[in-house]
Design a protein around this motif. Structure first.
Motif, PDB file in Angstrom:
ATOM      1  N   MET A 157       0.895  -1.179   0.125  1.00 44.77           N
ATOM      2  CA  MET A 157       0.035   0.240  -0.026  1.00 44.77           C
ATOM      3  C   MET A 157       0.874   1.278  -0.011  1.00 44.77           C
ATOM      4  SD  MET A 157      -2.980   0.704   0.149  1.00 44.77           S
ATOM      5  CE  MET A 157      -4.281   1.832   0.713  1.00 44.77           C
ATOM      6  N   ARG A 158       1.896   1.342   0.705  1.00 43.65           N
ATOM      7  CA  ARG A 158       2.877   2.504   0.885  1.00 43.65           C
ATOM      8  C   ARG A 158       3.519   2.423  -0.436  1.00 43.65           C
ATOM      9  NH1 ARG A 158       6.239   3.637   5.758  1.00 43.65           N
ATOM     10  NH2 ARG A 158       4.497   4.661   6.841  1.00 43.65           N
ATOM     11  N   THR A 159       3.843   1.380  -1.365  1.00 42.49           N
ATOM     12  CA  THR A 159       4.424   1.781  -2.549  1.00 42.49           C
ATOM     13  C   THR A 159       3.545   2.362  -3.723  1.00 42.49           C
ATOM     14  OG1 THR A 159       3.871  -0.326  -3.207  1.00 42.49           O
ATOM     15  CG2 THR A 159       6.036  -0.317  -2.409  1.00 42.49           C
ATOM     16  N   TYR A 160       2.236   2.154  -3.407  1.00 46.27           N
ATOM     17  CA  TYR A 160       1.146   2.697  -4.243  1.00 46.27           C
ATOM     18  C   TYR A 160       1.219   4.377  -4.072  1.00 46.27           C
ATOM     19  CZ  TYR A 160      -0.407  -1.635  -5.882  1.00 46.27           C
ATOM     20  OH  TYR A 160      -0.652  -2.815  -6.314  1.00 46.27           O
ATOM     21  N   ARG A 161       1.349   4.633  -2.511  1.00 47.64           N
ATOM     22  CA  ARG A 161       1.431   5.997  -2.392  1.00 47.64           C
ATOM     23  C   ARG A 161       2.675   6.747  -2.920  1.00 47.64           C
ATOM     24  NH1 ARG A 161      -0.544   5.718   3.964  1.00 47.64           N
ATOM     25  NH2 ARG A 161      -2.686   4.830   3.305  1.00 47.64           N
ATOM     26  N   LEU A 162       3.828   5.955  -2.653  1.00 46.99           N
ATOM     27  CA  LEU A 162       5.054   6.499  -3.373  1.00 46.99           C
ATOM     28  C   LEU A 162       4.931   6.723  -4.551  1.00 46.99           C
ATOM     29  CD1 LEU A 162       7.805   7.418  -2.490  1.00 46.99           C
ATOM     30  CD2 LEU A 162       8.574   4.953  -2.742  1.00 46.99           C
ATOM     31  N   VAL A 163       4.303   5.934  -5.365  1.00 49.10           N
ATOM     32  CA  VAL A 163       4.182   6.165  -6.761  1.00 49.10           C
ATOM     33  C   VAL A 163       3.536   7.139  -7.188  1.00 49.10           C
ATOM     34  CG1 VAL A 163       3.710   4.734  -8.923  1.00 49.10           C
ATOM     35  CG2 VAL A 163       4.763   3.555  -7.465  1.00 49.10           C
ATOM     36  N   ILE A 164       2.273   7.339  -6.494  1.00 55.24           N
ATOM     37  CA  ILE A 164       1.309   8.478  -7.081  1.00 55.24           C
ATOM     38  C   ILE A 164       2.016   9.757  -6.536  1.00 55.24           C
ATOM     39  CG2 ILE A 164      -0.571   9.505  -6.235  1.00 55.24           C
ATOM     40  CD1 ILE A 164      -2.011   6.548  -5.908  1.00 55.24           C
TER      41      ILE A 164
END
Length: 164
Positions: free
Chosen positions: A1-8
């Protein structure tokens, strides 16, 4: 989930508006390429007065001559007669020229006053006779023709009516 936030977050940072690298504005002087035009007030007044004072002359040229010839043709056709809606009796319709000629000669035998004619509309030959502007008269003659030619048809048609 954190990786998605980082990508966004990285994606939004990449879409940030950039600042211009140069603050100078582009300009170019093209006045050296323009033609010099000198207009005197006296000349402009005379030109406008000359244009108003000239009489109207119609345009001449090959296009107007062509249009005139087309108009003349239409005038002569209208003078010769006009197209009217009427009825015609079709005696034969088929592919055989010999059968069309036989039907025409048989029609001449029985009804010479109707002046049967052969027309060819690819791939069919048609034998048509009579030109009637009155539907009642056309029906009377059609009933007589139907006795000799059982496949005859009464067809509405537009034809040129010549006046004498």
């Amino acid at each position: 989930m954190r990786t998605y936030r980082l990508v966004i977050l990285l994606f939004l940072a990449a879409c940030k508006a950039t600042t211009p690298t140069s603050t100078s504005k582009y300009s170019e002087d093209l006045s050296i390429h323009r033609k010099a035009l000198s207009v005197d007030k006296k000349d402009s007044v005379n030109v406008s007065q000359e244009l108003v004072s000239e009489p109207y002359t119609p345009l001449t040229g090959h296009i107007s001559m062509e249009l005139d010839s087309i108009a003349k043709i239409a005038y002569l056709e209208n003078k010769a007669g006009k197209y009217v809606d009427g009825h015609i009796i079709q005696v034969y319709s088929g592919n055989s020229r010999d059968e069309a000629n036989e039907a025409r000669s048989k029609m001449y035998e029985f009804f010479p006053e109707l002046e049967p004619k052969i027309s060819y509309h690819q791939p069919n030959f048609r034998v048509k006779a009579g030109r009637f502007t009155n539907r009642l008269k056309a029906n009377r003659v059609y009933e007589q023709v139907k006795e000799e030619f059982p496949k005859a048809l009464l067809i509405p048609e537009r034809f040129l009516q010549k006046y004498e």
